[in-house]
Write an enzyme that holds these catalytic residues in place. Structure first.
Site, short mmCIF file in Angstrom:
data_model
loop_
_atom_site.label_atom_id
_atom_site.label_comp_id
_atom_site.label_asym_id
_atom_site.label_seq_id
_atom_site.Cartn_x
_atom_site.Cartn_y
_atom_site.Cartn_z
N ASP A 354 0.91 -1.31 -0.01
CA ASP A 354 -0.08 0.09 0.06
C ASP A 354 0.83 1.22 -0.07
OD1 ASP A 354 -2.55 1.47 0.64
OD2 ASP A 354 -1.35 2.24 2.25
N GLU A 409 1.09 -0.47 -5.44
CA GLU A 409 0.03 0.49 -5.40
C GLU A 409 0.59 1.58 -5.61
OE1 GLU A 409 -3.82 2.50 -3.06
OE2 GLU A 409 -1.74 2.18 -2.42
#
Length: 699
Positions: A354, A409
């Site tokens: 993330d 990401e």
């Protein structure tokens, strides 16, 4: 992407030096010659990675040993029944262990100070050899700061923390069960095509409560398997004090969230998924950490610089969270050990990292609009300490388990992030194609159907770097958060409350929404990448949005759940969208378009609203026109012979209008069309997606 201007340091000598240092850099520059001026950047990145790896080897005995920090740090039972405790607290004047076992006397068990800010403690067993600190005991680390302040802390290496009702902070529980869960099933092999079901355990029930690992194992895993997904991406597993953060404000990095159950129940979930042949990825958050100090990493030793940058650099302005200092030796140990812990202890098969954009740049992506100009990805704005950490993490994961998967990401589109480390790349397997969901939301919010631009849709779906694999998705959890809503709800809105019954005729809104929802998912699946992702519930067009219980909604769980009962109700139209998702995935499993080379798009006709392309020896045809159907529409193909319909969004089982005869044979002829050597004539109804397969090619 925009071609960059040559840089002064892109000289022949600099290029030669870079090629000499980075083993496979020549391959990267062959694929993308525009990166040649930046060869010294790749050289520097690779050398930093190699030097750090060498230093770990010299000082720690190698990354294998270095990444086992969880075996010594924290609290551990010894073979003799005693307890060994170890912490890194460089800013502390004293460290102590307290808990149930000593009636919370804060100073009776002091740690011994070691070199480099480390402290350790050995507590012998009781005279009868029984455990002084049994399983389930509450513990705290006591820190005496340099200012003399006494601080009660949870160990950064704590394996289990719980919050009892009425308490604000979490309690550290010593997790040492007599009979830990034993894995029964081996890890699945790396999928040829990755079809990911993005999941959140807590919202996986239709009831207004936090669901459990057990519930997910028994009720959701069979759905995922039945839908044809071969991978689960699990969100919000790492412990986070604030439920409404969606799992992105981590407080205990080694603890599986206790709000869903015990560590052993999570292991059972992963093991059960493996028994179904499903790969399990963890959504890992190493881009930042919660500001909590009493039950988080922040101010662990009484200073703001223990795990994080001190001062303003250590705080993310938008997220209001702490930022790791990736150049720190002990922070590297902590994060790499954390990666290994989830692989080894829980059996995860890889990670979705993330917030990679925030890690890659000193500006954290704040206020940065990435145009694709290569200058944006190199130079002083890049945080090369963070990039070195990501390269080390990818190296570790793929060394331990070659079949493991890592996904980045990253919204910036950094070149070579998903290229091998040997080429000077970041070493990720995939990146998320984050522009695709934004395009779909923009179209359904801002444009009439007749104004949708086919060329722009195709460009968005195919705009990816050669040999850097992408995960395509029409929507993820991000698109459904409060303030936004699910794609189905953008398409059908309030009519989903009243007009989804099969006992009532289609309204124009529901008809349009159901047909476009199928088409959007299929063209994203088939054209958008080398993997596909769906957020749980969106396979059947989940209505509304996501909103976790918080003060602003009176702690309501109404929008923090997944209403699977909607698709199980045979009298509701949700089942049609669910059926289509299942058959789309199962056809991909048979034909493998995600693992095939990128499609050749032969048609993107603006007036007719038709898109046609070939991939994996299949012919995909989309008619996005809201009202026009086309008889004897000529579509180009490379393949001669007979074709049959293998997927038709207009079929009855998908809520379609049954305008196509599936017994029809289509024969291509050597008639060149749209740069294809052959072509065939097809009837294409309005708002329909078709897949034709060559079933009888001539000798």
């Amino acid at each position: 992407m925009a071609a960059p201007a040559a840089r002064a340091d892109g000289s022949d000598a600099a290029l030669a030096a870079a090629l000499a240092d980075v083993p496979d850099l020549g391959r990267l520059l062959e694929v993308d010659p525009y990166l040649k001026p930046y060869a010294p950047d790749f050289q520097r990145r690779y050398n930093r990675f190699s030097q750090t790896l060498d230093n770990i080897g010299k000082n720690e005995g190698g990354i294998d040993k270095f990444s086992r920090g969880y075996e010594s740090f924290g609290v551990h039972r010894c073979a003799d029944g005693g307890l060994y405790c170890k912490e890194w607290a460089p800013g502390a004047e004293g460290v102590f262990l307290t808990g149930d076992f000593n009636d919370w006397n804060p100073f009776s068990y002091p740690y011994k100070k070691l070199d480099y800010g480390k402290w350790d403690l050995y507590i012998p067993p009781k005279p009868n050899k029984s455990l002084l600190v049994p399983h389930g005991s509450k513990l705290k680390v006591v820190i005496r700061s340099k200012s003399g302040e006494i601080l009660y802390r949870i160990s950064p290496w704590a394996k289990y923390v719980v919050r009892e009702s009425g308490n604000v902070n979490y309690d550290w529980i010593h997790w040492d069960p007599e009979q830990p869960y034993k894995f029964k099933h081996s890890r699945p092999k790396k999928p040829r095509s990755l079809r990911i079901y993005e999941s959140h355990v807590g919202i996986s029930s239709h009831e207004g409560k936090i669901a459990s690992y057990k519930h997910f194992t028994c009720n959701v895993l069979p759905r995922i398997k039945g839908l044809g997904y071969n991978c689960i991406q699990m969100m919000a597993i790492m412990e986070h004090a604030y439920y409404a953060s969606f799992g992105y404000q981590i407080t205990s990095f080694f603890a599986a969230s206790s709000r869903y159950g015990t560590p052993e129940e999570l292991k059972e979930l992963v093991d059960t998924a493996h028994s179904m042949g499903i790969t399990v990825l963890l959504d890992v958050v190493h881009s930042h950490a919660s500001k909590n100090s009493e039950d988080g990493l922040n101010m662990f030793d009484g200073t703001d610089s223990c795990y994080f940058h001190s001062g303003p650099r250590g705080t993310h302005d938008l997220w209001d969270s702490r930022l790791f200092i990736y150049s720190s030796w002990e922070v590297l140990r902590f994060l790499l050990s954390n990666i290994r812990w989830w692989l080894e202890e829980y059996g995860f098969d890889g990670f979705r990292f993330d917030g990679v954009t925030s890690m890659l740049y000193h500006h954290h992506g704040i206020g940065a609009s990435f145009s694709g100009d290569y200058h944006e990805y190199f130079g002083l704005q890049v945080d090369e300490d963070a990039l070195t950490y990501l390269m080390l993490a990818n190296h570790l994961v793929h060394t331990l388990y070659p079949d493991s998967i890592t996904i980045a990401e990253d919204v910036s589109g950094m070149p070579a992030l998903c290229s091998p480390i040997s080429q000077g790349g970041g070493g990720f397997d995939y990146r998320l194609a984050m522009a695709i969901p934004d395009k779909w939301i923009q179209l359904v919010k801002e444009f009439k159907d007749e104004d949708w631009n086919m060329g722009n849709i195709v460009y968005t779906l195919t705009n990816r770097r050669h040999l850097e694999k992408c995960i395509a998705y029409a929507e993820s959890h991000d698109q459904a958060l409060v303030g936004d809503k699910s794609l189905a709800f953008w398409l059908m809105d309030a009519e989903m409350y009243t007009n989804m019954s099969v006992l009532t005729p289609f309204t124009p809104v529901i008809d349009r929404g159901i047909q476009l929802h199928k088409m959007i998912r299929l063209i994203t699946h088939a054209l958008g990448g080398e993997g596909y992702l769906n957020f749980m519930g969106n396979e059947f067009g989940h209505p509304e949005w996501l909103d976790f219980p918080r003060k602003g909604n009176n702690e309501s769980y109404h929008y923090a759940r997944r209403q699977f009962h909607l698709t199980d109700d045979d009298l509701l139209r949700y089942k049609f969208l669910n059926n289509f998702d299942r058959d789309m995935n199962k056809l991909e499993e048979r034909c493998g378009w995600l693992s095939a080379p990128q499609a050749f798009v032969s048609e993107k006709h603006e007036g007719n609203k038709v898109i046609a392309f070939e991939r994996a020896a299949l012919l995909f045809i989309f008619n996005f026109h809201p009202s026009k159907s086309y008889t004897n529409y000529r579509v180009g193909t490379t393949l001669p012979g007979k074709f049959k319909i293998v997927l038709d969004s207009d079929a009855a089982e998908y809520g379609g209008h049954q305008r196509l005869d599936h017994n029809t044979d289509f024969f291509s002829e050597p008639y060149e069309h749209n740069e294809r050597p052959s072509s065939l004539l097809v009837y294409i109804p309005s708002r329909v997606a078709l897949i034709l397969q060559n079933v009888d090619p001539p000798n």
